[in-house]
Motif scaffolding. Structure first.
Motif, PDB file in Angstrom:
ATOM      1  N   PHE A  91       0.831  -1.205   0.000  1.00 34.27           N
ATOM      2  CA  PHE A  91       0.000   0.000   0.000  1.00 34.27           C
ATOM      3  C   PHE A  91       0.866   1.257   0.000  1.00 34.27           C
ATOM      4  CE2 PHE A  91      -4.072  -2.053   1.415  1.00 34.27           C
ATOM      5  CZ  PHE A  91      -4.850  -1.457   0.446  1.00 34.27           C
ATOM      6  N   PHE A 114      -4.298   5.221   9.164  1.00 33.83           N
ATOM      7  CA  PHE A 114      -3.943   4.287   8.099  1.00 33.83           C
ATOM      8  C   PHE A 114      -2.502   4.524   7.638  1.00 33.83           C
ATOM      9  CE2 PHE A 114      -4.111   3.030   3.505  1.00 33.83           C
ATOM     10  CZ  PHE A 114      -4.303   1.688   3.725  1.00 33.83           C
ATOM     11  N   ALA A 142      -7.756   4.353  -1.259  1.00 34.69           N
ATOM     12  CA  ALA A 142      -6.885   3.180  -1.163  1.00 34.69           C
ATOM     13  C   ALA A 142      -7.686   1.948  -0.766  1.00 34.69           C
ATOM     14  CB  ALA A 142      -5.760   3.441  -0.164  1.00 34.69           C
ATOM     15  N   LEU A 143      -8.552   2.103   0.248  1.00 36.94           N
ATOM     16  CA  LEU A 143      -9.214   0.915   0.800  1.00 36.94           C
ATOM     17  C   LEU A 143     -10.480   0.525   0.040  1.00 36.94           C
ATOM     18  CD1 LEU A 143      -8.764   1.459   4.624  1.00 36.94           C
ATOM     19  CD2 LEU A 143      -7.639  -0.205   3.152  1.00 36.94           C
ATOM     20  N   ARG A 144     -11.215   1.536  -0.496  1.00 38.15           N
ATOM     21  CA  ARG A 144     -12.505   1.204  -1.107  1.00 38.15           C
ATOM     22  C   ARG A 144     -12.421   1.105  -2.624  1.00 38.15           C
ATOM     23  NH1 ARG A 144     -16.362   3.715   2.446  1.00 38.15           N
ATOM     24  NH2 ARG A 144     -16.044   2.681   4.444  1.00 38.15           N
ATOM     25  N   VAL A 201      -7.290   7.716   2.038  1.00 37.53           N
ATOM     26  CA  VAL A 201      -7.478   6.422   2.695  1.00 37.53           C
ATOM     27  C   VAL A 201      -8.695   5.701   2.109  1.00 37.53           C
ATOM     28  CG1 VAL A 201      -8.657   7.587   4.604  1.00 37.53           C
ATOM     29  CG2 VAL A 201      -7.901   5.247   4.866  1.00 37.53           C
ATOM     30  N   LEU A 251       0.789   2.081   7.783  1.00 34.35           N
ATOM     31  CA  LEU A 251       1.638   1.752   6.633  1.00 34.35           C
ATOM     32  C   LEU A 251       3.104   2.035   6.957  1.00 34.35           C
ATOM     33  CD1 LEU A 251      -0.332   2.989   3.517  1.00 34.35           C
ATOM     34  CD2 LEU A 251      -0.410   0.814   4.711  1.00 34.35           C
ATOM     35  N   ARG A 262     -11.298  10.600   0.170  1.00 39.50           N
ATOM     36  CA  ARG A 262      -9.970  10.893   0.699  1.00 39.50           C
ATOM     37  C   ARG A 262      -8.999   9.820   0.246  1.00 39.50           C
ATOM     38  NH1 ARG A 262     -11.798  12.299   6.835  1.00 39.50           N
ATOM     39  NH2 ARG A 262     -12.633  14.357   6.378  1.00 39.50           N
TER      40      ARG A 262
END
Lengths: 471, 306
Positions: free
Chosen positions: A268, B26, A367-369, A364, B30, A362
């Motif tokens: 990530f 988050f 990145a996650l969704r 985050v 990381l 956003r």
């Protein structure tokens, strides 16, 4: 790109067919080598040495022959016999690359066979016959080993180019040249055969492993009951597979517990957050871990992980334990998880991220969704490949897990895995063959392991194919 | 009538969203995982260097040239180094087969069941655990071909490891060949070259840097592999054949990773330094191979680019 080679003067020798002479060359090779070998054999009895002296002798004979027939020859021997200048425009500057090329050719053609095989006449003669055939195929043109020799050694010097097409006269000449067509056909066939090697190897693996594994199952002292005993002691006839499965499951589980979060986090970070400059530094550093041999990590597990990391946390822990082995294997699989997942994330098109930002997402959230689901097939494949690697990892377990066959559920104690059991069977004696059914059990485990990893690999292929997002 | 106006402060909208706490957590996670990964890399190397420091300062050369011994003060890895180098040499001799297979898959193969079979087997072979190759070596080279290889010798070990790394060579070489631009091939075909001439004079030189990378990966892997050697019957400890080349080829053999495993399994503290120093030697060998390849690769690419 081609570097022009200086035109070579063509020397014609009256009364000689160059082609016939070239065709005779392999014959001369074989005859000379065999003559020398036979002479030695009858003079000194059976010999095991085909030593440097014979090799020099053969070399000199062939060099004289070749230098006489082909003053402008491209074959190694002819050029070695002092005809450097004929091949170039005669300037001293060209001498260095030419001589280096000759020396490297010499090394490839004669040095390696002499070095490696000078203890035995049979393989030596085989290599010599083969090199004779190569010379024959090259027919005064470029010899196959020139690729190796030229590219590695002389290309840097610039005056001898490797990339050159023969000077052509007309298209009709080309099409009608049977030698070139034959060469083309033979090359194609040779490469096909090389491709078949992998099929041959696979067949050999499957055939040998399953044949011996079958013998284990049908052996007289085998009954299905011995697979569910109380431990794994092949030399005592106790073959409890459960013991090994528990060990393997523990090691793989612990390894994934270590590798999955760290590897995914790194992936990530590298794919979504790191600036290009940082990425260029971090990525290779973490990938050096992939080039560390697994024995080194096994040593790391018992000399560092156990005393420095695990002992303060878990207190009383054995010198060798399942836990230490699991952590060691985990470290080994971090680069696998990281690099395959990162590739998958980077393959997600930029438009998806931009659409998410455009909707107010956003970083985050994006990145996650967005990125994570889109890359999920690749990430799952990475995990499966890592599991397959962890199941098959041997040396870390062999060094760090302790290898007792006692049934054991506690990861702080020594234990045994499938690979560990195979390794200790193999290492227990240098003549495994003499132990009866224990030897076959080695193959029985090998078959299990082979099927297990094959299943995982097929699964990862399926996952990639089934869930790949089509952008 | 007063018109109700409300000024909207853009700043306040931004603030209403609040600090991006989830995002920061988050990102923090990381960074932690990257730091952990670095700690792993660092401690692996530190552990080796730290453990090796004593022997390196006291008797490094002696350690490199001494054979195995039960006396920690005398034991060395000369036999292991010799074995590893011989294995690497045998592995390198089989590279042409791997490269030819890759060229076949990329340049020659039409989409028939045979070429698909080859492709599938290469991919699957790359995923087979290394110890399974040891079983293959034991059955084929140690037992069936005992007459040719001499049994549990470095020849059997070398060929087995060569087979083990062959898929690595094939896969990386195939990728390199695939990356060669079609225009190069078409240009050569346009001049009337046969397929073999195109491959030999255009594709192969252009793909060489990539092929070289695969070869280096393969040699690195070959140097570090020990599991198949365990099964084949490499011994960790032997006292004969210290200096005789012939005996080295036909008798008992060992390799550096075998030495390391042997040292590391000793519970006594006095062997810890041996394992670390042998690891250091192995790592240096692997990195040296990588370094040579990087330099050669850079020179070839420069040459071809010009």
């Amino acid at each position: 790109m081609g570097v022009a080679t200086a035109p070579r003067p063509v020397v014609t020798i009256p009364g000689f067919s160059t082609r016939a002479a070239a065709a005779a060359e392999p014959l001369i090779y074989v005859v000379v080598v065999l003559l020398i070998a036979l002479t030695e054999y009858f003079a000194a009895g059976p010999i095991r040495d085909f030593g440097p002296s014979n090799f020099w002798l053969a070399f000199v004979v062939l060099a004289i022959w070749n230098g006489w027939i082909f003053p402008q020859s491209q074959t190694a021997i002819g050029s070695m016999s002092g005809q450097y200048i004929a091949m170039t425009d005669g300037t001293p500057a060209a001498m260095l690359p030419i001589s280096i090329r000759q020396i490297s050719r010499f090394g490839v053609l004669y040095g390696i066979p002499a070095l490696v095989l000078d203890f035995n006449i049979v393989p030596a003669a085989m290599v010599w016959v083969l090199s004779g055939l190569f010379v024959w195929r090259s027919r005064g043109r470029r010899a196959p080993w020139d690729f190796v020799a030229n590219t590695v050694v002389t290309d840097g010097f610039g005056s001898v180019g490797m990339i050159e097409l023969p000077t052509l006269t007309s298209a009709a000449d080309l099409r009608l040249d049977p030698a070139r067509n034959r060469q083309d056909r033979i090359a194609g066939r040779a490469m096909f055969v090389a491709g078949l090697v992998s099929v041959l190897v696979s067949t050999l693996i499957v055939w040998n492993i399953f044949r011996e594994a079958w013998e284990f199952v049908v052996a007289d002292d085998f009954s299905w009951g011995i697979l569910t005993g109380r431990g794994w002691f092949p030399r005592r006839g106790e073959f409890d597979i459960g013991t090994l499965f528990v060990g393997t499951l523990w090691v793989t589980g612990i390894a994934m517990f270590v590798a999955a979060p760290v590897g995914l986090g790194v992936a990530f970070y590298l794919s979504e957050y790191a600036p290009a400059r940082v990425r260029r530094i971090i990525k290779p550093l973490i990938e050096t871990l992939a080039s560390v041999p697994s024995v080194v990590l096994g040593f790391f597990a018992i000399s560092f992980i156990t005393p420095t990391v695990l002992e303060p946390v878990f207190g009383d822990i054995a010198f060798q334990s399942i836990l230490a082995a699991g952590v060691g294997v985990g470290i080994l699989t971090v680069p696998i998880v990281a690099s395959i997942s990162e590739d998958a994330m980077r393959a997600v098109p930029r438009e998806l991220r931009e659409a998410s930002y455009g909707l107010g997402g956003r970083k985050v959230t994006t990145a996650l969704r967005v990125v994570f689901p889109a890359a999920l097939s690749g990430i799952s494949a990475a995990m499966i490949v890592a599991v397959s690697r962890a199941v098959g990892e041997t040396m870390v377990v062999f060094i760090a897990a302790g290898l007792t066959g006692i049934f054991n559920l506690n990861p702080l104690d020594p234990g045994q895995t499938i690979t560990g059991a195979m390794a200790s069977l193999g290492a227990g004696t240098d003549e495994v063959a003499g132990v009866g059914i224990a030897f076959q059990s080695l193959y029985f485990l090998g078959a299990l392991l082979f099927l297990l990893t094959l299943l995982l690999n097929v699964l990862s292929d399926l996952v990639v194919r089934r869930f790949r997002q089509v952008y | 009538m007063a018109i109700a106006t409300r000024t909207v402060d853009l700043e306040s909208i931004r603030l209403r969203r609040g600090a991006d706490i989830r995002g920061q957590i988050f990102f923090g996670l990381l960074v932690v995982s990257v730091v952990v990964a670095f700690a792993m890399v660092g401690s692996v190397f530190w552990n080796v260097v730290d453990g090796a420091s004593e022997i390196v300062t006291e008797r490094f050369w002696d350690f490199l040239v001494s054979p195995s011994s039960s006396d920690p003060g005398k034991a060395g890895v000369a036999q292991g180094i010799r074995g590893s180098i011989l294995i690497a040499a045998i592995v390198m001799m089989t590279f042409p087969i791997g490269i030819a297979a890759a060229v076949y898959l990329e340049e020659y193969a039409e989409d028939t069941w045979v070429s698909r079979l080859i492709q599938v087997t290469v991919r699957n072979l790359a995923g087979v655990p290394s110890i399974v190759y040891g079983l293959l070596g034991l059955a084929v080279f140690v037992q069936a071909l005992r007459g040719l290889t001499g049994g549990s010798t470095v020849i059997s070990g070398g060929i087995t490891i060569a087979i083990l790394v062959l898929p690595v060579v094939v896969i990386t070489a195939a990728e390199a060949v695939r990356a060669v631009p079609a225009s190069l091939r078409e240009g050569a075909y346009g001049l009337g070259a046969t397929k073999w001439e195109v491959v030999r004079t255009q594709v192969f030189p252009a793909a060489l840097p990539g092929i070289l990378t695969g070869m280096v990966l393969a040699v690195g892997r070959a140097l570090g592999e020990a599991a198949p050697l365990l099964v084949i019957g490499a011994v960790a400890f032997y006292t004969t054949g210290n200096n005789d080349f012939l005996e080295q080829m036909q008798g008992a053999f060992t390799a550096l990773p075998m030495n390391i495993a042997n040292f590391a399994k000793e519970p006594a503290e006095s062997w810890r330094g041996h394992a670390a120093t042998a690891s250091l030697v192995l790592l240096l060998l692997v990195f040296m191979v990588n370094f040579v390849a990087i330099v050669t690769r850079a020179r070839i690419s420069k040459k071809l680019g010009s």
